[in-house]
Write a protein that holds these residues in place. Structure first.
Motif, PDB file in Angstrom:
ATOM      1  N   GLY A 100      14.201   3.725   2.488  1.00  0.00           N
ATOM      2  CA  GLY A 100      14.461   3.675   1.054  1.00  0.00           C
ATOM      3  C   GLY A 100      14.740   2.275   0.551  1.00  0.00           C
ATOM      4  O   GLY A 100      15.559   2.093  -0.367  1.00  0.00           O
ATOM      5  N   LEU A 101      14.052   1.281   1.090  1.00  0.00           N
ATOM      6  CA  LEU A 101      14.293  -0.107   0.699  1.00  0.00           C
ATOM      7  C   LEU A 101      13.534  -0.474  -0.564  1.00  0.00           C
ATOM      8  O   LEU A 101      12.427   0.001  -0.801  1.00  0.00           O
ATOM      9  N   LYS A 102      14.136  -1.342  -1.341  1.00  0.00           N
ATOM     10  CA  LYS A 102      13.494  -1.882  -2.538  1.00  0.00           C
ATOM     11  C   LYS A 102      12.625  -3.068  -2.114  1.00  0.00           C
ATOM     12  O   LYS A 102      12.840  -3.668  -1.058  1.00  0.00           O
ATOM     13  N   SER A 103      11.682  -3.414  -2.969  1.00  0.00           N
ATOM     14  CA  SER A 103      10.778  -4.530  -2.657  1.00  0.00           C
ATOM     15  C   SER A 103      11.539  -5.811  -2.338  1.00  0.00           C
ATOM     16  O   SER A 103      11.183  -6.537  -1.416  1.00  0.00           O
ATOM     17  N   GLN A 104      12.584  -6.107  -3.099  1.00  0.00           N
ATOM     18  CA  GLN A 104      13.358  -7.329  -2.857  1.00  0.00           C
ATOM     19  C   GLN A 104      13.984  -7.314  -1.463  1.00  0.00           C
ATOM     20  O   GLN A 104      14.062  -8.343  -0.799  1.00  0.00           O
ATOM     21  N   GLN A 105      14.415  -6.159  -1.011  1.00  0.00           N
ATOM     22  CA  GLN A 105      14.998  -6.055   0.322  1.00  0.00           C
ATOM     23  C   GLN A 105      13.936  -6.275   1.406  1.00  0.00           C
ATOM     24  O   GLN A 105      14.192  -6.953   2.400  1.00  0.00           O
ATOM     25  N   VAL A 106      12.766  -5.724   1.198  1.00  0.00           N
ATOM     26  CA  VAL A 106      11.686  -5.905   2.167  1.00  0.00           C
ATOM     27  C   VAL A 106      11.272  -7.375   2.206  1.00  0.00           C
ATOM     28  O   VAL A 106      11.059  -7.938   3.284  1.00  0.00           O
ATOM     29  N   ARG A 107      11.189  -7.998   1.047  1.00  0.00           N
ATOM     30  CA  ARG A 107      10.878  -9.444   0.996  1.00  0.00           C
ATOM     31  C   ARG A 107      11.900 -10.235   1.798  1.00  0.00           C
ATOM     32  O   ARG A 107      11.555 -11.157   2.536  1.00  0.00           O
ATOM     33  N   ARG A 108      13.145  -9.877   1.649  1.00  0.00           N
ATOM     34  CA  ARG A 108      14.217 -10.581   2.371  1.00  0.00           C
ATOM     35  C   ARG A 108      14.047 -10.418   3.880  1.00  0.00           C
ATOM     36  O   ARG A 108      14.204 -11.373   4.627  1.00  0.00           O
ATOM     37  N   LEU A 109      13.743  -9.196   4.325  1.00  0.00           N
ATOM     38  CA  LEU A 109      13.509  -8.965   5.752  1.00  0.00           C
ATOM     39  C   LEU A 109      12.352  -9.808   6.267  1.00  0.00           C
ATOM     40  O   LEU A 109      12.361 -10.258   7.418  1.00  0.00           O
ATOM     41  N   LEU A 110      11.359 -10.021   5.412  1.00  0.00           N
ATOM     42  CA  LEU A 110      10.178 -10.806   5.800  1.00  0.00           C
ATOM     43  C   LEU A 110      10.397 -12.311   5.692  1.00  0.00           C
ATOM     44  O   LEU A 110       9.493 -13.085   6.002  1.00  0.00           O
ATOM     45  N   GLY A 111      11.560 -12.726   5.242  1.00  0.00           N
ATOM     46  CA  GLY A 111      11.839 -14.159   5.137  1.00  0.00           C
ATOM     47  C   GLY A 111      11.578 -14.735   3.760  1.00  0.00           C
ATOM     48  O   GLY A 111      11.360 -15.931   3.610  1.00  0.00           O
ATOM     49  N   ASP A 112      11.601 -13.887   2.743  1.00  0.00           N
ATOM     50  CA  ASP A 112      11.417 -14.282   1.343  1.00  0.00           C
ATOM     51  C   ASP A 112      10.088 -14.983   1.056  1.00  0.00           C
ATOM     52  O   ASP A 112      10.070 -16.091   0.508  1.00  0.00           O
ATOM     53  N   PRO A 113       8.971 -14.334   1.386  1.00  0.00           N
ATOM     54  CA  PRO A 113       7.693 -14.925   0.973  1.00  0.00           C
ATOM     55  C   PRO A 113       7.606 -14.903  -0.548  1.00  0.00           C
ATOM     56  O   PRO A 113       8.309 -14.122  -1.195  1.00  0.00           O
ATOM     57  N   PRO A 114       6.751 -15.736  -1.142  1.00  0.00           N
ATOM     58  CA  PRO A 114       6.588 -15.697  -2.603  1.00  0.00           C
ATOM     59  C   PRO A 114       6.236 -14.285  -3.065  1.00  0.00           C
ATOM     60  O   PRO A 114       5.556 -13.538  -2.353  1.00  0.00           O
ATOM     61  N   GLU A 115       6.681 -13.929  -4.262  1.00  0.00           N
ATOM     62  CA  GLU A 115       6.435 -12.582  -4.780  1.00  0.00           C
ATOM     63  C   GLU A 115       4.961 -12.223  -4.784  1.00  0.00           C
ATOM     64  O   GLU A 115       4.585 -11.118  -4.405  1.00  0.00           O
ATOM     65  N   SER A 116       4.122 -13.170  -5.216  1.00  0.00           N
ATOM     66  CA  SER A 116       2.685 -12.870  -5.280  1.00  0.00           C
ATOM     67  C   SER A 116       2.124 -12.576  -3.893  1.00  0.00           C
ATOM     68  O   SER A 116       1.311 -11.660  -3.723  1.00  0.00           O
ATOM     69  N   THR A 117       2.573 -13.318  -2.898  1.00  0.00           N
ATOM     70  CA  THR A 117       2.135 -13.083  -1.518  1.00  0.00           C
ATOM     71  C   THR A 117       2.620 -11.723  -1.043  1.00  0.00           C
ATOM     72  O   THR A 117       1.857 -10.943  -0.476  1.00  0.00           O
ATOM     73  N   PHE A 118       3.884 -11.434  -1.284  1.00  0.00           N
ATOM     74  CA  PHE A 118       4.457 -10.165  -0.851  1.00  0.00           C
ATOM     75  C   PHE A 118       3.704  -8.976  -1.458  1.00  0.00           C
ATOM     76  O   PHE A 118       3.341  -8.037  -0.758  1.00  0.00           O
ATOM     77  N   PHE A 119       3.459  -9.022  -2.760  1.00  0.00           N
ATOM     78  CA  PHE A 119       2.798  -7.888  -3.403  1.00  0.00           C
ATOM     79  C   PHE A 119       1.332  -7.778  -2.982  1.00  0.00           C
ATOM     80  O   PHE A 119       0.790  -6.679  -2.942  1.00  0.00           O
ATOM     81  N   LYS A 120       0.724  -8.902  -2.632  1.00  0.00           N
ATOM     82  CA  LYS A 120      -0.634  -8.842  -2.065  1.00  0.00           C
ATOM     83  C   LYS A 120      -0.577  -8.135  -0.709  1.00  0.00           C
ATOM     84  O   LYS A 120      -1.405  -7.274  -0.421  1.00  0.00           O
ATOM     85  N   TRP A 121       0.401  -8.498   0.124  1.00  0.00           N
ATOM     86  CA  TRP A 121       0.568  -7.846   1.433  1.00  0.00           C
ATOM     87  C   TRP A 121       0.819  -6.355   1.242  1.00  0.00           C
ATOM     88  O   TRP A 121       0.280  -5.531   1.959  1.00  0.00           O
ATOM     89  N   LYS A 122       1.656  -6.039   0.268  1.00  0.00           N
ATOM     90  CA  LYS A 122       2.016  -4.641   0.042  1.00  0.00           C
ATOM     91  C   LYS A 122       0.808  -3.828  -0.422  1.00  0.00           C
ATOM     92  O   LYS A 122       0.634  -2.673  -0.021  1.00  0.00           O
ATOM     93  N   LYS A 123      -0.012  -4.441  -1.246  1.00  0.00           N
ATOM     94  CA  LYS A 123      -1.185  -3.744  -1.780  1.00  0.00           C
ATOM     95  C   LYS A 123      -2.278  -3.587  -0.725  1.00  0.00           C
ATOM     96  O   LYS A 123      -2.830  -2.511  -0.558  1.00  0.00           O
ATOM     97  N   THR A 124      -2.585  -4.658  -0.015  1.00  0.00           N
ATOM     98  CA  THR A 124      -3.721  -4.638   0.912  1.00  0.00           C
ATOM     99  C   THR A 124      -3.328  -4.282   2.344  1.00  0.00           C
ATOM    100  O   THR A 124      -4.182  -3.875   3.119  1.00  0.00           O
ATOM    101  N   ARG A 125      -2.037  -4.474   2.683  1.00  0.00           N
ATOM    102  CA  ARG A 125      -1.561  -4.273   4.057  1.00  0.00           C
ATOM    103  C   ARG A 125      -2.386  -5.114   5.036  1.00  0.00           C
ATOM    104  O   ARG A 125      -2.610  -4.743   6.178  1.00  0.00           O
ATOM    105  N   ASP A 126      -2.846  -6.262   4.553  1.00  0.00           N
ATOM    106  CA  ASP A 126      -3.713  -7.103   5.357  1.00  0.00           C
ATOM    107  C   ASP A 126      -3.338  -8.561   5.133  1.00  0.00           C
ATOM    108  O   ASP A 126      -3.232  -9.002   3.993  1.00  0.00           O
ATOM    109  N   ALA A 127      -3.098  -9.280   6.227  1.00  0.00           N
ATOM    110  CA  ALA A 127      -2.789 -10.692   6.119  1.00  0.00           C
ATOM    111  C   ALA A 127      -2.755 -11.311   7.502  1.00  0.00           C
ATOM    112  O   ALA A 127      -2.521 -10.632   8.498  1.00  0.00           O
ATOM    113  N   SER A 128      -2.987 -12.589   7.525  1.00  0.00           N
ATOM    114  CA  SER A 128      -2.764 -13.353   8.744  1.00  0.00           C
ATOM    115  C   SER A 128      -1.354 -13.916   8.602  1.00  0.00           C
ATOM    116  O   SER A 128      -1.099 -14.735   7.724  1.00  0.00           O
ATOM    117  N   LEU A 129      -0.439 -13.428   9.416  1.00  0.00           N
ATOM    118  CA  LEU A 129       0.969 -13.774   9.257  1.00  0.00           C
ATOM    119  C   LEU A 129       1.386 -14.892  10.194  1.00  0.00           C
ATOM    120  O   LEU A 129       0.876 -15.014  11.306  1.00  0.00           O
TER     121      LEU A 129
END
Length: 136
Positions: free
Chosen positions: A36-65
């Motif tokens: 039940g995490l909010k997007s901001q919490q997930v971003r924090r777990l990921l190391g605070d990537p830029p919002e645009s990057t995070f939402f791209k990851w969330k939408k596509t579930r695809d990235a070279s990390l």
């Protein structure tokens, strides 16, 4: 000639898509939903990537990390797995991260609060605590 072949092989290996990024993101977002995490919490777990990057990851579930992001995802996956082992009831396992904990690494905070500090070391601490509880 051997040096050129090695350089070509290295360039080819680097050009291949990394399967860990998409798989890691799919797993992380599934865990975030269960917890039940909010997007901001997930971003924090990921190391605070830029919002645009995070939402791209969330939408596509695809990235070279990067290595740091993959390490963070690995810790979250390990925490999730340890909780599933310690608490066979999924509802109880998922709720554990939200409950205040008096154990020394948490000092009354929940594990999630500790994980959301932003430091990868805090993910490590939670993972290590759970591994110790499992007897590892």
């Amino acid at each position: 000639m051997a040096a050129r072949t090695t350089a070509t092989a290295t360039a080819t290996a680097t050009a291949r898509p990394d399967p860990l990024g998409p798989a890691g993101l799919r797993a992380l977002f599934a865990i975030a939903e269960r917890w039940g995490l909010k997007s901001q919490q997930v971003r924090r777990l990921l190391g605070d990537p830029p919002e645009s990057t995070f939402f791209k990851w969330k939408k596509t579930r695809d990235a070279s990390l990067g290595r740091d992001t993959l390490e963070r995802i690995s810790y979250v996956l390990g925490i999730f797995k340890a909780l599933e082992i310690l608490f066979p009831d999924p509802t109880r396992a998922d709720a554990w991260v939200h409950r205040p904990n008096a154990a020394p690494p948490f000092n009354g905070q929940s594990a999630l609060e500790r994980m959301l500090s932003g430091n990868v070391a805090d993910l490590y601490v939670v993972r290590s605590y759970l591994d110790a509880q499992r007897g590892w």
